[in-house]
Design a protein around this motif. Structure first.
Motif, PDB file in Angstrom:
ATOM      1  N   THR A   1       0.867  -1.167   0.000  1.00  0.00           N
ATOM      2  CA  THR A   1       0.000   0.000   0.000  1.00  0.00           C
ATOM      3  C   THR A   1       0.907   1.220   0.000  1.00  0.00           C
ATOM      4  OG1 THR A   1      -1.605  -1.189   1.341  1.00  0.00           O
ATOM      5  CG2 THR A   1      -1.818   1.191   1.278  1.00  0.00           C
ATOM      6  N   TYR A   2       0.505   2.253  -0.725  1.00  0.00           N
ATOM      7  CA  TYR A   2       1.317   3.473  -0.674  1.00  0.00           C
ATOM      8  C   TYR A   2       0.427   4.693  -0.529  1.00  0.00           C
ATOM      9  CZ  TYR A   2       0.253   5.015  -5.425  1.00  0.00           C
ATOM     10  OH  TYR A   2      -0.376   5.466  -6.540  1.00  0.00           O
ATOM     11  N   ALA A   3       1.021   5.719   0.014  1.00  0.00           N
ATOM     12  CA  ALA A   3       0.326   7.003   0.172  1.00  0.00           C
ATOM     13  C   ALA A   3       1.355   8.110  -0.013  1.00  0.00           C
ATOM     14  CB  ALA A   3      -0.303   7.100   1.553  1.00  0.00           C
ATOM     15  N   THR A   4       0.958   9.146  -0.738  1.00  0.00           N
ATOM     16  CA  THR A   4       1.784  10.334  -0.869  1.00  0.00           C
ATOM     17  C   THR A   4       1.094  11.432  -0.081  1.00  0.00           C
ATOM     18  OG1 THR A   4       2.602   9.681  -3.032  1.00  0.00           O
ATOM     19  CG2 THR A   4       2.802  12.001  -2.457  1.00  0.00           C
ATOM     20  N   LEU A   5       1.820  12.006   0.862  1.00  0.00           N
ATOM     21  CA  LEU A   5       1.280  13.010   1.764  1.00  0.00           C
ATOM     22  C   LEU A   5       1.999  14.335   1.542  1.00  0.00           C
ATOM     23  CD1 LEU A   5       1.438  10.723   4.907  1.00  0.00           C
ATOM     24  CD2 LEU A   5      -0.540  11.077   3.435  1.00  0.00           C
ATOM     25  N   LYS A   6       1.333  15.421   1.863  1.00  0.00           N
ATOM     26  CA  LYS A   6       1.917  16.754   1.698  1.00  0.00           C
ATOM     27  C   LYS A   6       1.912  17.467   3.042  1.00  0.00           C
ATOM     28  CE  LYS A   6       1.908  20.237  -1.810  1.00  0.00           C
ATOM     29  NZ  LYS A   6       3.107  19.683  -2.295  1.00  0.00           N
ATOM     30  N   ALA A   7       3.059  18.029   3.379  1.00  0.00           N
ATOM     31  CA  ALA A   7       3.179  18.792   4.622  1.00  0.00           C
ATOM     32  C   ALA A   7       2.443  20.117   4.474  1.00  0.00           C
ATOM     33  CB  ALA A   7       4.654  19.050   4.939  1.00  0.00           C
ATOM     34  N   PRO A   8       2.004  20.684   5.595  1.00  0.00           N
ATOM     35  CA  PRO A   8       1.345  21.999   5.519  1.00  0.00           C
ATOM     36  C   PRO A   8       2.315  23.064   5.012  1.00  0.00           C
ATOM     37  CG  PRO A   8       1.484  21.201   7.794  1.00  0.00           C
ATOM     38  CD  PRO A   8       2.083  20.164   6.927  1.00  0.00           C
ATOM     39  N   ARG A   9       1.753  24.174   4.569  1.00  0.00           N
ATOM     40  CA  ARG A   9       2.582  25.253   4.006  1.00  0.00           C
ATOM     41  C   ARG A   9       3.403  25.981   5.053  1.00  0.00           C
ATOM     42  NH1 ARG A   9       1.359  26.309  -1.323  1.00  0.00           N
ATOM     43  NH2 ARG A   9      -0.604  25.437  -2.006  1.00  0.00           N
ATOM     44  N   ARG A  10       2.983  25.891   6.302  1.00  0.00           N
ATOM     45  CA  ARG A  10       3.736  26.582   7.359  1.00  0.00           C
ATOM     46  C   ARG A  10       3.861  25.656   8.563  1.00  0.00           C
ATOM     47  NH1 ARG A  10       2.662  32.484  10.012  1.00  0.00           N
ATOM     48  NH2 ARG A  10       4.508  32.422  11.328  1.00  0.00           N
ATOM     49  N   ILE A  11       5.089  25.421   8.998  1.00  0.00           N
ATOM     50  CA  ILE A  11       5.366  24.536  10.143  1.00  0.00           C
ATOM     51  C   ILE A  11       6.025  25.375  11.233  1.00  0.00           C
ATOM     52  CG2 ILE A  11       6.614  22.507  10.945  1.00  0.00           C
ATOM     53  CD1 ILE A  11       6.496  21.491   8.026  1.00  0.00           C
ATOM     54  N   ASN A  12       5.413  25.389  12.404  1.00  0.00           N
ATOM     55  CA  ASN A  12       5.951  26.119  13.537  1.00  0.00           C
ATOM     56  C   ASN A  12       6.599  25.147  14.520  1.00  0.00           C
ATOM     57  OD1 ASN A  12       4.999  28.667  12.642  1.00  0.00           O
ATOM     58  ND2 ASN A  12       2.968  28.165  13.439  1.00  0.00           N
ATOM     59  N   GLN A  13       7.635  25.584  15.152  1.00  0.00           N
ATOM     60  CA  GLN A  13       8.383  24.768  16.101  1.00  0.00           C
ATOM     61  C   GLN A  13       7.481  24.262  17.230  1.00  0.00           C
ATOM     62  OE1 GLN A  13      11.692  26.755  17.855  1.00  0.00           O
ATOM     63  NE2 GLN A  13      11.738  25.372  19.585  1.00  0.00           N
ATOM     64  N   GLY A  14       7.617  22.961  17.536  1.00  0.00           N
ATOM     65  CA  GLY A  14       6.926  22.378  18.661  1.00  0.00           C
ATOM     66  C   GLY A  14       5.453  22.085  18.440  1.00  0.00           C
ATOM     67  N   GLU A  15       4.935  22.199  17.218  1.00  0.00           N
ATOM     68  CA  GLU A  15       3.528  21.959  16.966  1.00  0.00           C
ATOM     69  C   GLU A  15       3.323  20.677  16.181  1.00  0.00           C
ATOM     70  OE1 GLU A  15       1.421  25.309  15.379  1.00  0.00           O
ATOM     71  OE2 GLU A  15       2.336  26.698  16.801  1.00  0.00           O
ATOM     72  N   SER A  16       2.058  20.192  16.184  1.00  0.00           N
ATOM     73  CA  SER A  16       1.712  18.994  15.429  1.00  0.00           C
ATOM     74  C   SER A  16       0.801  19.382  14.270  1.00  0.00           C
ATOM     75  CB  SER A  16       1.028  17.965  16.315  1.00  0.00           C
ATOM     76  OG  SER A  16      -0.167  18.491  16.823  1.00  0.00           O
ATOM     77  N   TYR A  17       0.840  18.591  13.197  1.00  0.00           N
ATOM     78  CA  TYR A  17       0.092  18.895  11.984  1.00  0.00           C
ATOM     79  C   TYR A  17      -0.459  17.621  11.373  1.00  0.00           C
ATOM     80  CZ  TYR A  17       2.612  23.260  12.325  1.00  0.00           C
ATOM     81  OH  TYR A  17       3.110  24.455  12.783  1.00  0.00           O
ATOM     82  N   ILE A  18      -1.654  17.717  10.817  1.00  0.00           N
ATOM     83  CA  ILE A  18      -2.212  16.637  10.016  1.00  0.00           C
ATOM     84  C   ILE A  18      -1.527  16.732   8.655  1.00  0.00           C
ATOM     85  CG2 ILE A  18      -4.272  15.686   8.943  1.00  0.00           C
ATOM     86  CD1 ILE A  18      -4.900  15.611  11.767  1.00  0.00           C
ATOM     87  N   VAL A  19      -0.901  15.649   8.247  1.00  0.00           N
ATOM     88  CA  VAL A  19      -0.238  15.608   6.953  1.00  0.00           C
ATOM     89  C   VAL A  19      -1.180  14.862   6.022  1.00  0.00           C
ATOM     90  CG1 VAL A  19       1.833  14.893   5.731  1.00  0.00           C
ATOM     91  CG2 VAL A  19       1.990  15.543   8.120  1.00  0.00           C
ATOM     92  N   SER A  20      -1.629  15.517   4.958  1.00  0.00           N
ATOM     93  CA  SER A  20      -2.634  14.880   4.098  1.00  0.00           C
ATOM     94  C   SER A  20      -2.174  14.767   2.669  1.00  0.00           C
ATOM     95  CB  SER A  20      -3.928  15.673   4.145  1.00  0.00           C
ATOM     96  OG  SER A  20      -3.706  17.007   3.771  1.00  0.00           O
TER      97      SER A  20
END
Length: 186
Positions: free
Chosen positions: A167-186
């Motif tokens: 199974t494979y998935a290609t995910l994209k990081a959010p446009r802005r990443i701040n130190q110490g935070e979590s993000y949904i990568v979709s």
């Protein structure tokens, strides 16, 4: 003539039995390769850096990916699966073998605690944590040659079950990443 015909019939029956057993074995292996797959769910990325002076501040260095069995799949031991991680055009294949401080860690969310790395049925849910720091520069804890994910970067994850289903998935990081935070990568 009857004796020769009986011997020939015996040979034909024996050959047909062997061919039937081989066809059944091949069919079972093919079914396992097609159906024994892992469904990739939500992915959450974290920037775990502790200071602004760190070179990887503002980059996702830990990725948690939820996984469960795909429909119709037999039980799968995630520690026997292999994972291909591709960031920034560099891909590495890593084993799911859970070693202390390694690049892959398993966190069971839902299921029986007796088999913590096995997805036994459709209700089991496991979060697989990938340390995306370069293993050569992080003291061996990450994946050699893989870099943290920066703003807007793509990451491709391929999960191959021991039976061969992938199974494979290609995910994209959010446009802005701040130190110490979590993000949904979709």
């Amino acid at each position: 003539m009857v004796l020769v015909a009986a011997i020939a019939a015996g040979v034909l029956i024996n050959t047909a039995g062997l061919l039937q057993a081989q066809a059944q074995s091949t069919g079972e292996e093919t079914t396992a390769q097609v159906s024994d797959r892992i469904a990739i769910g939500e992915a959450v990325g974290y920037d775990t850096t502790s200071s602004d002076t760190d070179d990887t501040a503002g980059e996702i260095d830990t990725l948690n990916v939820s996984m469960r069995l795909a429909a119709g799949a037999d039980p799968i031991n995630l520690s026997q699966a292999s994972y291909t991680i591709d960031t920034g055009g560099t891909a590495r294949v890593i084993s799911g073998a859970n070693s202390s401080g390694g690049p892959v860690t398993f966190h069971q969310i839902q299921g029986l605690d007796q088999k913590p790395r096995i997805l036994a049925d459709q209700n089991d849910l496991m979060v697989v944590e990938f340390n995306l720091e370069d293993g050569t520069s992080s003291g061996g804890g990450g994946i050699d040659g893989i870099t943290s994910i920066e703003d807007g970067d793509d990451i491709t994850i391929i999960v191959q079950a021991p039976a061969g289903g992938s199974t494979y998935a290609t995910l994209k990081a959010p446009r802005r990443i701040n130190q110490g935070e979590s993000y949904i990568v979709s």
